[in-house]
Design a protein around this motif. Sequence first.
Motif, PDB file in Angstrom:
ATOM      1  N   MET A 280      62.718  25.086  -6.708  1.00 54.67           N
ATOM      2  CA  MET A 280      63.463  25.310  -5.148  1.00 54.67           C
ATOM      3  C   MET A 280      63.290  26.871  -5.695  1.00 54.67           C
ATOM      4  SD  MET A 280      65.440  23.156  -3.734  1.00 54.67           S
ATOM      5  CE  MET A 280      67.285  23.877  -3.644  1.00 54.67           C
ATOM      6  N   GLN A 300      70.469  17.358  -5.302  1.00 53.98           N
ATOM      7  CA  GLN A 300      71.308  18.794  -4.981  1.00 53.98           C
ATOM      8  C   GLN A 300      72.736  18.205  -5.902  1.00 53.98           C
ATOM      9  OE1 GLN A 300      70.799  15.883  -3.428  1.00 53.98           O
ATOM     10  NE2 GLN A 300      71.956  16.002  -1.527  1.00 53.98           N
ATOM     11  N   MET A 478      67.458  19.315   2.013  1.00 61.34           N
ATOM     12  CA  MET A 478      66.794  19.200   0.588  1.00 61.34           C
ATOM     13  C   MET A 478      66.578  18.169   0.980  1.00 61.34           C
ATOM     14  SD  MET A 478      68.662  20.218  -2.702  1.00 61.34           S
ATOM     15  CE  MET A 478      67.709  19.489  -3.950  1.00 61.34           C
ATOM     16  N   ARG A 482      63.713  19.406  -3.658  1.00 57.34           N
ATOM     17  CA  ARG A 482      63.367  20.951  -2.616  1.00 57.34           C
ATOM     18  C   ARG A 482      63.003  21.490  -1.498  1.00 57.34           C
ATOM     19  NH1 ARG A 482      56.245  21.053  -2.804  1.00 57.34           N
ATOM     20  NH2 ARG A 482      57.086  22.827  -1.417  1.00 57.34           N
ATOM     21  N   LEU A 483      63.279  21.747  -0.930  1.00 58.11           N
ATOM     22  CA  LEU A 483      63.773  22.273   0.302  1.00 58.11           C
ATOM     23  C   LEU A 483      62.637  21.492   1.136  1.00 58.11           C
ATOM     24  CD1 LEU A 483      65.790  25.940  -0.044  1.00 58.11           C
ATOM     25  CD2 LEU A 483      66.095  23.307   0.602  1.00 58.11           C
TER      26      LEU A 483
END
Length: 509
Positions: A280, A300, A478, A482-483
């Motif tokens: 992240m 999250q 997310m 990860r984004l």
Amino acid sequence: MNQNETVVQLKGITKRFPGLVANDSIDFELKKGQIHALLGENGAGKSTLMNILFGLYQPDEGEIWINGKQTVISGASKAIELGIGMVHQHFKLVQPFTVAENIVLGEEPQKGLTIDYKLANRKVKEISEQYGLKVDPQVRIQDITVGMQQRVEILKTLYRGADIVIFDEPTAVLTVQEIEELLEIIRGLAAEGKSIIIITHKLKEVMALADAVTVIRRGKVVATVDDMADATEEKLAGLMVGRDVSFKVEKQQSNPGDVVLDVRDLTMNGDQGKKVLNGMTFQIRAGEILGIAGVDGNGQSELIYGITGMRKTHGGTVTLNGNDITHLTPREISKSGVGHIPEDRHKHGLVLDFSLSENMILGTYFDERYGRHGFLDFKMMDKTAQELVTEFDVRSSGISTHARALSGGNQQKAIIARELHKNPDLLIAVQPTRGLDIGAIEFVHKRLVEARNQGKAILLISFELDELYALSDRIAVMFEGRLTGEVDAHERDDAKLGLLMTGSGKREG
């Protein structure tokens, strides 16, 4: 089926608690096959009234009529005998037991001296299929989703023969998809002739589901709407709070300052060794709100645990105002300028058996202003609590009230008051309006925007797309730790957001 047949009639129901009249001479009527919404702010008295109908409380005054006969409902077993079931907001399930074991608990089918589990499984499967609930009777509660656990609670009432089913804030902990599925289930129950009472403060669900609405404000019925053609969200919201309510969040263009939070290549391993955070990387500047979108369960919670020090990270760095806080303790991170509104207010936000006053100094009780040499200054503690309770309109019987006795909305207001009082540089807000009514949501949104305007950096995690768009200056998505990308919060594009939330589209890095 006679649609006009009255199955529940409450006449002049009054219930008092010390310092509070929870129900003040309430009249209420439910007809057969009807979905009747009981609408009101948190703390208005909705759950108290239904707890009286289910026999958990006894009224101080008033009468209860079931199917045309006056009755005294002395306890839950009497209510069940009368065909009343209740699906509680906080589920009452035994986690290690199977679905079937939970459903038949207390009314197990017998085979000689033992429980007939085969029959129990078969009965549960039959009821599940009859009402389209699609629940596997043999899985353990601890292994199924929150939405499925709620279906188990519904099956418990149906197994016991309920014709009148009370739902207490049934969508408070559900995802968007689970909410849609639940609304279909409730419609199906009504079509089968069940009479439904739904306690809620969510106006969209009322408009989509209810045949009638009774609005309660501060313990009194202020209106009953029998024809939903006459109802609008704006009209119902006004009845709930006693004034006009704005559905739009008023906020000016952001003017971001210096970087406050800098997260770089953050990784975290889960219980099975699988990465729950997978590199992240993002920044938040002073005076902006970064919203994080995503389907629940994509890392999250772990991201927040990693930033706040509640769980160990396994790679990467977290920097606050240029200082590395990656491996500090939760107290050190809090003192360095981090406020945290947690996703679970009961587990991580409050000590339920502490007073409101004690809860207001959690995280700061060691400050010199609250005492020295190991002794608390209760006068200063109470003074702070009273100021915050007044400023944030936390409704209770007083600051000595246990947090457990507050409604969900007032518990949330107390947490927000405490965290903003710490004057943090970074405020982490996770599901800040979950379970709140329209008035409290408006209040919380206003406070978050005010904090942003005062130069605070805000990390917002929410599963409510409307909330993300309303509050965020930027929205990142997310997926699997990860984004996957970023969308413009000022130009709504649910299709693009949906693709990113399922892992489609370009990933970061």
